[in-house]
Design an enzyme around this catalytic site. Structure first.
Site, PDB file in Angstrom:
ATOM      1  N   LYS A 228     -47.215  44.197  49.275  1.00  0.00           N
ATOM      2  CA  LYS A 228     -47.743  44.763  48.335  1.00  0.00           C
ATOM      3  C   LYS A 228     -48.348  45.805  48.269  1.00  0.00           C
ATOM      4  O   LYS A 228     -48.372  46.643  47.463  1.00  0.00           O
ATOM      5  CB  LYS A 228     -47.324  44.066  46.800  1.00  0.00           C
ATOM      6  CG  LYS A 228     -45.913  43.660  47.016  1.00  0.00           C
ATOM      7  CD  LYS A 228     -44.822  44.466  47.148  1.00  0.00           C
ATOM      8  CE  LYS A 228     -42.874  43.931  46.795  1.00  0.00           C
ATOM      9  NZ  LYS A 228     -42.240  45.202  46.371  1.00  0.00           N
TER      10      LYS A 228
ATOM     11  N   TYR B 214     -46.577  37.742  51.088  1.00  0.00           N
ATOM     12  CA  TYR B 214     -46.214  38.987  49.490  1.00  0.00           C
ATOM     13  C   TYR B 214     -46.758  39.735  49.270  1.00  0.00           C
ATOM     14  O   TYR B 214     -46.902  40.970  48.877  1.00  0.00           O
ATOM     15  CB  TYR B 214     -45.310  38.090  49.218  1.00  0.00           C
ATOM     16  CG  TYR B 214     -44.321  38.828  48.087  1.00  0.00           C
ATOM     17  CD1 TYR B 214     -43.078  39.686  48.285  1.00  0.00           C
ATOM     18  CD2 TYR B 214     -44.852  38.498  46.531  1.00  0.00           C
ATOM     19  CE1 TYR B 214     -42.408  40.092  47.133  1.00  0.00           C
ATOM     20  CE2 TYR B 214     -44.512  39.827  45.570  1.00  0.00           C
ATOM     21  CZ  TYR B 214     -43.234  40.206  46.092  1.00  0.00           C
ATOM     22  OH  TYR B 214     -42.583  40.947  44.659  1.00  0.00           O
TER      23      TYR B 214
HETATM   24  P1  NDP Z   1     -34.009  39.536  44.527  1.00  0.00           P
HETATM   25  O1  NDP Z   1     -34.655  38.165  45.367  1.00  0.00           O
HETATM   26  O2  NDP Z   1     -33.074  38.775  43.242  1.00  0.00           O
HETATM   27  O3  NDP Z   1     -33.380  40.542  45.467  1.00  0.00           O
HETATM   28  C1  NDP Z   1     -34.324  41.086  45.821  1.00  0.00           C
HETATM   29  C2  NDP Z   1     -32.223  41.728  46.301  1.00  0.00           C
HETATM   30  O4  NDP Z   1     -33.419  42.760  48.387  1.00  0.00           O
HETATM   31  C3  NDP Z   1     -31.610  41.586  46.620  1.00  0.00           C
HETATM   32  O5  NDP Z   1     -30.581  42.650  46.639  1.00  0.00           O
HETATM   33  C4  NDP Z   1     -30.974  41.617  48.511  1.00  0.00           C
HETATM   34  O6  NDP Z   1     -30.416  42.030  49.245  1.00  0.00           O
HETATM   35  C5  NDP Z   1     -31.952  42.587  48.929  1.00  0.00           C
HETATM   36  N1  NDP Z   1     -33.353  43.234  50.407  1.00  0.00           N
HETATM   37  C6  NDP Z   1     -34.074  42.012  50.743  1.00  0.00           C
HETATM   38  N2  NDP Z   1     -33.766  42.608  52.046  1.00  0.00           N
HETATM   39  C7  NDP Z   1     -33.396  43.198  52.593  1.00  0.00           C
HETATM   40  C8  NDP Z   1     -33.507  43.950  53.292  1.00  0.00           C
HETATM   41  N3  NDP Z   1     -33.672  44.751  54.652  1.00  0.00           N
HETATM   42  N4  NDP Z   1     -32.086  45.374  53.357  1.00  0.00           N
HETATM   43  C9  NDP Z   1     -31.282  45.783  52.333  1.00  0.00           C
HETATM   44  N5  NDP Z   1     -31.942  44.791  51.234  1.00  0.00           N
HETATM   45  C10 NDP Z   1     -32.602  44.407  51.199  1.00  0.00           C
HETATM   46  O7  NDP Z   1     -35.396  40.123  43.703  1.00  0.00           O
HETATM   47  P2  NDP Z   1     -35.697  40.889  42.661  1.00  0.00           P
HETATM   48  O8  NDP Z   1     -34.742  41.690  41.972  1.00  0.00           O
HETATM   49  O9  NDP Z   1     -36.447  39.395  41.790  1.00  0.00           O
HETATM   50  O10 NDP Z   1     -36.995  41.949  43.513  1.00  0.00           O
HETATM   51  C11 NDP Z   1     -36.522  43.471  43.497  1.00  0.00           C
HETATM   52  C12 NDP Z   1     -37.405  44.186  43.454  1.00  0.00           C
HETATM   53  O11 NDP Z   1     -38.283  43.947  42.457  1.00  0.00           O
HETATM   54  C13 NDP Z   1     -38.877  43.850  44.727  1.00  0.00           C
HETATM   55  O12 NDP Z   1     -39.091  44.768  45.419  1.00  0.00           O
HETATM   56  C14 NDP Z   1     -39.966  42.719  44.556  1.00  0.00           C
HETATM   57  O13 NDP Z   1     -40.628  42.745  45.256  1.00  0.00           O
HETATM   58  C15 NDP Z   1     -39.876  43.286  43.040  1.00  0.00           C
HETATM   59  N6  NDP Z   1     -40.250  41.900  42.101  1.00  0.00           N
HETATM   60  C16 NDP Z   1     -39.856  41.263  41.276  1.00  0.00           C
HETATM   61  C17 NDP Z   1     -40.065  40.381  41.142  1.00  0.00           C
HETATM   62  C18 NDP Z   1     -39.587  39.261  39.858  1.00  0.00           C
HETATM   63  O14 NDP Z   1     -40.353  38.689  39.215  1.00  0.00           O
HETATM   64  N7  NDP Z   1     -38.419  39.163  40.486  1.00  0.00           N
HETATM   65  C19 NDP Z   1     -41.965  40.925  40.236  1.00  0.00           C
HETATM   66  C20 NDP Z   1     -42.429  41.547  40.616  1.00  0.00           C
HETATM   67  C21 NDP Z   1     -42.069  42.350  41.971  1.00  0.00           C
HETATM   68  P3  NDP Z   1     -29.678  40.802  49.948  1.00  0.00           P
HETATM   69  O15 NDP Z   1     -28.376  40.415  48.844  1.00  0.00           O
HETATM   70  O16 NDP Z   1     -28.980  41.077  51.339  1.00  0.00           O
HETATM   71  O17 NDP Z   1     -30.360  39.451  50.555  1.00  0.00           O
END
Ligand code: NDP
Length: 243
Positions: free
Chosen positions: A171, A167
């Site tokens: 990033k 991961y």
């Molecule tokens: P979640 O795991 O809660 O949600 C991830 C989202 O991405 C879901 O809507 C999922 O959809 C979607 N997704 C994953 N793979 C795909 C794909 N192939 N095509 C389309 N959609 C996809 O993550 P967060 O909301 O926490 O994270 C959002 C962003 O923030 C990410 O970029 C993450 O790396 C970043 N981030 C998050 C942190 C945290 O503490 N939460 C910290 C630092 C960065 P589906 O339901 O279909 O799987």
């Protein structure tokens, strides 16, 4: 918004849960926002669909799997009827996946899968969105990144966190993409943004920030960012993250 006023247009990926869903929810509080919420399976995106009941802004839901390059290449056909005459002000590339692994045990196929979803998909998405971004006045591209991809930040983390490999590698690559996009297109404002440690499926319930707080910061940072900020790595509270 009067029927003739131009809306501010947004495309958010991974919009069905977590930070993406909260972004769409907060953006729809403003009648001037038109939000294109992209998710893998719209038929199952009930939380997103529910936002229509209270939305002051306009919500369109489109299907997009950011790991499927053909799907991304076909996205303009979905966007054209929605954004064709207006263009796209803000592209928010938020969708990503996480895996817990270590440098000497990682599955190389798993690493490729993360790079596909977290880097190559967002890179191609920005390419196909470029004509829509060029047609709008704002021209901002936001890549949701993570301090996990910052070498300068990782050296300060406890070893257990610092060991995670695929991961952070994805990033770190995304961060370089941000810089490369900024250099090639000075007319765009391209930003890498860390949302903080957020209570989502990815962040876990023990995370320090609610999605509400993280996202209100994210929206403030990107709406106030100027072209001077292009190529920067910022946190949800506007602080700079070292590369
Ligand atoms: P979640 O795991 O809660 O949600 C991830 C989202 O991405 C879901 O809507 C999922 O959809 C979607 N997704 C994953 N793979 C795909 C794909 N192939 N095509 C389309 N959609 C996809 O993550 P967060 O909301 O926490 O994270 C959002 C962003 O923030 C990410 O970029 C993450 O790396 C970043 N981030 C998050 C942190 C945290 O503490 N939460 C910290 C630092 C960065 P589906 O339901 O279909 O799987």
């Amino acid at each position: 918004m009067s029927s003739t006023a131009r809306p501010t247009t947004w495309l958010v990926t991974g919009a069905n849960r977590g930070i993406g869903l909260e972004l769409v929810r907060q953006l729809l509080a403003s009648p001037s926002n038109l939000v294109v919420a992209a998710c893998r399976t719209p038929a199952k995106a009930t939380a997103l669909e529910d936002l229509k009941k209270t939305a002051k802004g306009t919500l369109h839901i489109v299907q997009l799997d950011v790991s499927d390059f053909d799907n991304i290449r076909a996205l303009p056909a979905q966007l054209e009827p929605i954004l064709g005459t207006t263009g796209l002000d803000y592209l928010v590339s938020n969708a990503a996946i996480f895996v817990q692994d270590t440098p000497f045990t990682l599955d190389p196929e798993g690493l490729l899968s993360l790079v596909r979803t977290n880097v190559a998909g967002p890179a191609l998405l920005a390419q196909v969105a470029l004509p829509f971004l060029s047609a709008a006045p704002t021209k901002k591209v936001l890549h949701i990144s993570s301090t996990a991809g910052s070498i300068a930040s990782v050296v300060q983390m406890p070893p257990a966190y610092a060991a995670n490999a695929s991961y952070p590698i994805s990033k770190a690559a995304l961060n370089m993409l941000v810089y490369k996009q900024k250099v090639e297109r000075p007319d765009l404002t391209v930003i890498a943004l860390c949302p903080g440690w957020v209570q989502t499926d990815m962040g876990g319930s023990g995370a320090s920030l609610t999605p509400e707080k993280s996202v209100s910061g994210i929206i403030k940072v990107i709406t106030t960012a100027t072209s001077e900020d292009s190529g920067k790595f910022l946190r949800y509270d506007g602080e700079s993250v070292p590369w």
